[in-house]
Design an enzyme around this catalytic site. Structure first.
Site, PDB file in Angstrom:
ATOM      1  N   HIS A   1      29.955  38.837  47.964  1.00 38.90           N
ATOM      2  CA  HIS A   1      30.937  39.292  49.111  1.00 38.90           C
ATOM      3  C   HIS A   1      29.660  38.987  50.360  1.00 38.90           C
ATOM      4  O   HIS A   1      30.502  39.560  51.625  1.00 38.90           O
ATOM      5  CB  HIS A   1      32.572  40.189  49.151  1.00 38.90           C
ATOM      6  CG  HIS A   1      33.587  40.101  48.726  1.00 38.90           C
ATOM      7  ND1 HIS A   1      33.655  40.983  48.351  1.00 38.90           N
ATOM      8  CD2 HIS A   1      33.493  39.195  47.577  1.00 38.90           C
ATOM      9  CE1 HIS A   1      35.063  41.207  47.206  1.00 38.90           C
ATOM     10  NE2 HIS A   1      34.772  39.824  47.141  1.00 38.90           N
TER      11      HIS A   1
ATOM     12  N   HIS B   1      40.997  34.554  37.145  1.00 40.97           N
ATOM     13  CA  HIS B   1      40.732  35.081  38.728  1.00 40.97           C
ATOM     14  C   HIS B   1      39.900  33.189  39.244  1.00 40.97           C
ATOM     15  O   HIS B   1      38.861  33.316  38.322  1.00 40.97           O
ATOM     16  CB  HIS B   1      39.932  35.944  38.782  1.00 40.97           C
ATOM     17  CG  HIS B   1      39.650  36.227  40.332  1.00 40.97           C
ATOM     18  ND1 HIS B   1      40.128  35.897  41.506  1.00 40.97           N
ATOM     19  CD2 HIS B   1      38.586  37.592  40.696  1.00 40.97           C
ATOM     20  CE1 HIS B   1      39.410  36.532  42.070  1.00 40.97           C
ATOM     21  NE2 HIS B   1      38.647  37.309  41.954  1.00 40.97           N
TER      22      HIS B   1
ATOM     23  N   GLU C   1      37.268  32.814  41.792  1.00 42.62           N
ATOM     24  CA  GLU C   1      37.169  33.793  42.676  1.00 42.62           C
ATOM     25  C   GLU C   1      35.835  32.952  42.107  1.00 42.62           C
ATOM     26  O   GLU C   1      35.678  32.701  40.689  1.00 42.62           O
ATOM     27  CB  GLU C   1      36.113  35.316  42.936  1.00 42.62           C
ATOM     28  CG  GLU C   1      35.945  35.462  43.984  1.00 42.62           C
ATOM     29  CD  GLU C   1      35.909  36.562  44.404  1.00 42.62           C
ATOM     30  OE1 GLU C   1      35.179  36.614  46.214  1.00 42.62           O
ATOM     31  OE2 GLU C   1      36.258  37.565  43.881  1.00 42.62           O
TER      32      GLU C   1
ATOM     33  N   ASP D   1      32.574  33.556  41.306  1.00 45.17           N
ATOM     34  CA  ASP D   1      31.900  34.371  40.056  1.00 45.17           C
ATOM     35  C   ASP D   1      32.500  34.983  39.014  1.00 45.17           C
ATOM     36  O   ASP D   1      32.972  35.178  37.925  1.00 45.17           O
ATOM     37  CB  ASP D   1      31.506  35.835  40.464  1.00 45.17           C
ATOM     38  CG  ASP D   1      32.668  36.859  41.039  1.00 45.17           C
ATOM     39  OD1 ASP D   1      33.509  35.891  41.542  1.00 45.17           O
ATOM     40  OD2 ASP D   1      33.185  37.767  40.765  1.00 45.17           O
TER      41      ASP D   1
ATOM     42  N   HIS E   1      41.933  42.038  42.261  1.00 40.23           N
ATOM     43  CA  HIS E   1      41.653  42.452  44.221  1.00 40.23           C
ATOM     44  C   HIS E   1      41.685  40.718  44.884  1.00 40.23           C
ATOM     45  O   HIS E   1      41.718  41.197  45.706  1.00 40.23           O
ATOM     46  CB  HIS E   1      40.801  43.257  44.706  1.00 40.23           C
ATOM     47  CG  HIS E   1      39.138  42.024  44.217  1.00 40.23           C
ATOM     48  ND1 HIS E   1      38.139  41.597  45.561  1.00 40.23           N
ATOM     49  CD2 HIS E   1      38.527  41.381  43.613  1.00 40.23           C
ATOM     50  CE1 HIS E   1      37.615  40.398  44.826  1.00 40.23           C
ATOM     51  NE2 HIS E   1      37.240  40.626  43.673  1.00 40.23           N
TER      52      HIS E   1
ATOM     53  N   ASP F   1      38.242  42.313  37.236  1.00 38.83           N
ATOM     54  CA  ASP F   1      37.949  42.877  37.845  1.00 38.83           C
ATOM     55  C   ASP F   1      37.564  44.307  37.541  1.00 38.83           C
ATOM     56  O   ASP F   1      36.788  44.769  37.723  1.00 38.83           O
ATOM     57  CB  ASP F   1      37.651  42.504  39.094  1.00 38.83           C
ATOM     58  CG  ASP F   1      36.821  41.330  39.694  1.00 38.83           C
ATOM     59  OD1 ASP F   1      36.406  40.700  38.843  1.00 38.83           O
ATOM     60  OD2 ASP F   1      37.751  40.321  40.348  1.00 38.83           O
TER      61      ASP F   1
ATOM     62  N   TYR G   1      31.502  50.572  42.321  1.00 33.98           N
ATOM     63  CA  TYR G   1      32.397  49.093  42.468  1.00 33.98           C
ATOM     64  C   TYR G   1      33.926  49.051  43.251  1.00 33.98           C
ATOM     65  O   TYR G   1      34.323  48.969  43.614  1.00 33.98           O
ATOM     66  CB  TYR G   1      32.158  47.979  41.186  1.00 33.98           C
ATOM     67  CG  TYR G   1      33.279  47.438  40.730  1.00 33.98           C
ATOM     68  CD1 TYR G   1      32.591  46.146  41.272  1.00 33.98           C
ATOM     69  CD2 TYR G   1      34.892  47.305  39.986  1.00 33.98           C
ATOM     70  CE1 TYR G   1      33.244  44.990  41.241  1.00 33.98           C
ATOM     71  CE2 TYR G   1      35.404  46.369  40.581  1.00 33.98           C
ATOM     72  CZ  TYR G   1      34.482  44.877  40.591  1.00 33.98           C
ATOM     73  OH  TYR G   1      34.886  43.572  40.582  1.00 33.98           O
TER      74      TYR G   1
ATOM     75  N   HIS H   1      32.519  41.564  34.894  1.00 32.88           N
ATOM     76  CA  HIS H   1      31.590  42.320  35.571  1.00 32.88           C
ATOM     77  C   HIS H   1      30.933  43.136  34.405  1.00 32.88           C
ATOM     78  O   HIS H   1      31.625  44.152  34.214  1.00 32.88           O
ATOM     79  CB  HIS H   1      31.047  41.879  37.006  1.00 32.88           C
ATOM     80  CG  HIS H   1      32.078  41.367  37.648  1.00 32.88           C
ATOM     81  ND1 HIS H   1      30.825  39.750  37.622  1.00 32.88           N
ATOM     82  CD2 HIS H   1      32.743  40.723  38.448  1.00 32.88           C
ATOM     83  CE1 HIS H   1      31.795  39.064  38.754  1.00 32.88           C
ATOM     84  NE2 HIS H   1      32.644  39.725  38.681  1.00 32.88           N
TER      85      HIS H   1
END
Length: 504
Positions: free
Chosen positions: A23, A79, A81, A83, A147, A166, A194, A227
């Site tokens: 982020h 997701h 994003e 990553d 999220h 996540d 996290y 992750h």
């Protein structure tokens, strides 16, 4: 190099030992991270997620050593994003007609990131299934706002694997991949860091989603995260931890965080801590200088604490910039049921302490009277700080005793794990939940009196005002929150009643 997860499921991700931040620079990683991608080879071949865009060529090269890319029947994008789906463009350039399964919000996110509206998107909702052959299927569960709005998880029947996105993960890179192979202290430290830094604002939704997944009544043997580690030994221990953390979590801990121009506020912090120790010797006390310590470690400590003391010197009649930045993040994380107090030293005025006190109240803390001293504390000033610490410890101990007497220990969710002699899996039926077109107009009352009956969405901060109702869902003015249908959705983020709380 792939690693077998179970039967015909392989990990084909990337371990990133060097990355420091997530982020932007908001989340500092002390131990790197991993980008977990999974290849399922049943009658149908399925790829679940890709990796960060900076590793797209390496990812494709590794994947081509495992399989002819043209044999991939489906891509699941949980997701969008970077990553998670950063390598999607490079992959789709090689197999452009492969269907991509994602949520409705996922389509928007993927197009927004990759600018490819012509890809073959297949929209799924909670309970929808995808047959992959050999008596196995993928079951999809939307995880809105965990999220991101596009987030979802995927459950694989037969092998009892939950690909959790996540949730239940951590930014943690290790030579090993499975939880039972890792250093347990490091692992759980990264899990909690996290959760506290990234998922705390969505804690009510975490609880609700855990209950929704478990309501499917299916066994979970492995939790394959996006992750960090894959949970295979006592996999659902992390589910139980998340459930505990999602319910206004706190320990017998007090965190003191400060910034100081001349060391005077540091003297105050040490003296207050001495007073807390005198009154409450079993309470853990953690002291941090925001200018010198890892901000994410501090936020994790705040998450664990029953009370927080925030101190600052006064500069230009306001608090020190790093303290102000920390309080802005604290406000966004929306910690629940925690006490707080402000303190600080100044030369001629105490504007910093007043501002900290105000910001703590705005962030929802139960705030004690602040402590402000002029100049460098002398013997009398140090004694004042010690007595302040004694008073704070006594007050916060009393508050927690009352809370414990009035409340019950949160019930842990019933988690099903399979046994060697497990019974056949229950039928998993596709169930499409009622949907509502998102309303774009935010409705907020101008003020909230003591007798206010408004409810706040804890995820997006939209306010339901009974005086106004919600015309986009045919809710008439004068309808109390308790009289709303169970199918009522927040018009801003699309989540249900379970994430709303009354406005105090």
């Amino acid at each position: 190099m792939s690693i077998q997860v179970k039967n015909n499921v392989k990990w084909v991700g990337i371990k990133d030992w060097e990355t420091e931040y997530f982020h932007g620079t908001e989340y500092k990683m002390g131990r790197g991270t991993s980008y977990n991608s999974y290849l399922i080879q049943e009658e149908k071949t399925v790829l679940i997620d890709t990796v960060d865009h900076q590793f797209d060529e390496q990812f494709i090269a590794n994947l081509e050593q495992e399989i002819d890319l043209n044999q991939i029947d489906y891509i699941i994008t949980q997701h969008a994003e970077h990553d998670h789906a950063g390598a999607l463009s490079t992959l789709m350039a090689k197999i452009p007609n492969t269907p991509i399964y994602c949520t409705e919000a996922g389509v928007d996110s993927i197009i927004g990131h990759h600018h490819q509206p012509d890809w073959d998107f297949r929209v799924v909702k909670t309970g929808d299934t995808l047959d992959i052959g050999n008596g196995k299927a993928l079951v999809f569960v939307e995880m809105k706002m965990l999220h991101w709005p596009d987030s979802m998880a995927t459950y694989m029947t037969g092998d009892n694997i939950l690909f959790s996105n996540d949730a239940f993960g951590q930014h943690y890179c290790d030579e090993h991949l499975f939880n039972d192979e890792m250093n347990q202290t490091e692992l759980f430290d990264e899990c909690q860091r996290y959760f506290s830094n990234i998922l705390t604002p969505f804690a009510p939704l975490v609880k609700a989603k855990i209950e929704e997944v478990l309501a499917l009544g299916v066994p979970i043997d492995i939790i394959a995260t996006s992750h960090g580690c894959i949970w295979r030994e006592n996999a659902t221990q992390i589910v139980e931890k998340y459930y505990e953390w999602s319910q206004a979590y706190k320990e017998d801990r007090i965190t003191i965080v400060y910034d100081s121009m001349s060391g005077n506020t540091r003297i105050m912090a040490d003296a207050v801590a001495k007073g807390i120790r005198r009154e409450s010797p079993n309470t853990a006390i953690k002291i941090y200088n925001i200018s010198r310590h890892d901000k994410n470690v501090i936020l994790a400590s705040l998450f664990r604490s029953k009370g927080v003391l925030v101190g600052s010197s006064t500069m230009n009649n306001v608090m020190m910039p790093k303290v102000a930045a920390l309080l802005e993040e604290v406000h966004g994380l929306r910690f629940k049921e925690k006490a707080a107090a402000a303190f600080g030293s100044s030369g001629w005025t105490g504007g910093a302490v007043k501002r900290i006190d105000s910001r703590l109240k705005e962030a929802g803390f139960s705030v004690e009277e602040p402590l402000h001293l002029h100049w460098k504390p002398d013997g009398e000033g140090v004694a004042t700080c010690v007595e302040y610490g004694v008073s704070i410890a006594k007050t916060w101990n009393d508050q927690n005793v009352v809370a414990a007497d009035m409340g019950e220990k949160p019930q842990e969710p019933e988690v099903v794990t399979s046994q060697a002699d497990e019974q056949p899996l229950p039928e998993v039926r596709a169930s499409r939940q009622a949907t509502q077109e998102d309303a774009k107009t935010e409705i907020k009352p101008e003020s909230h009196a003591d007798d206010c009956t408004c409810y706040l969405c804890t995820v997006c901060n939209w306010v339901y005002d009974p005086k106004v109702g919600e015309p986009n869902q045919n809710v008439e003015p004068g309808t109390s929150f308790h009289d709303l249908s169970d199918s009522f959705l927040c018009p801003e983020c699309g989540l249900g009643k379970e994430v709303f709380e009354p406005i105090a």
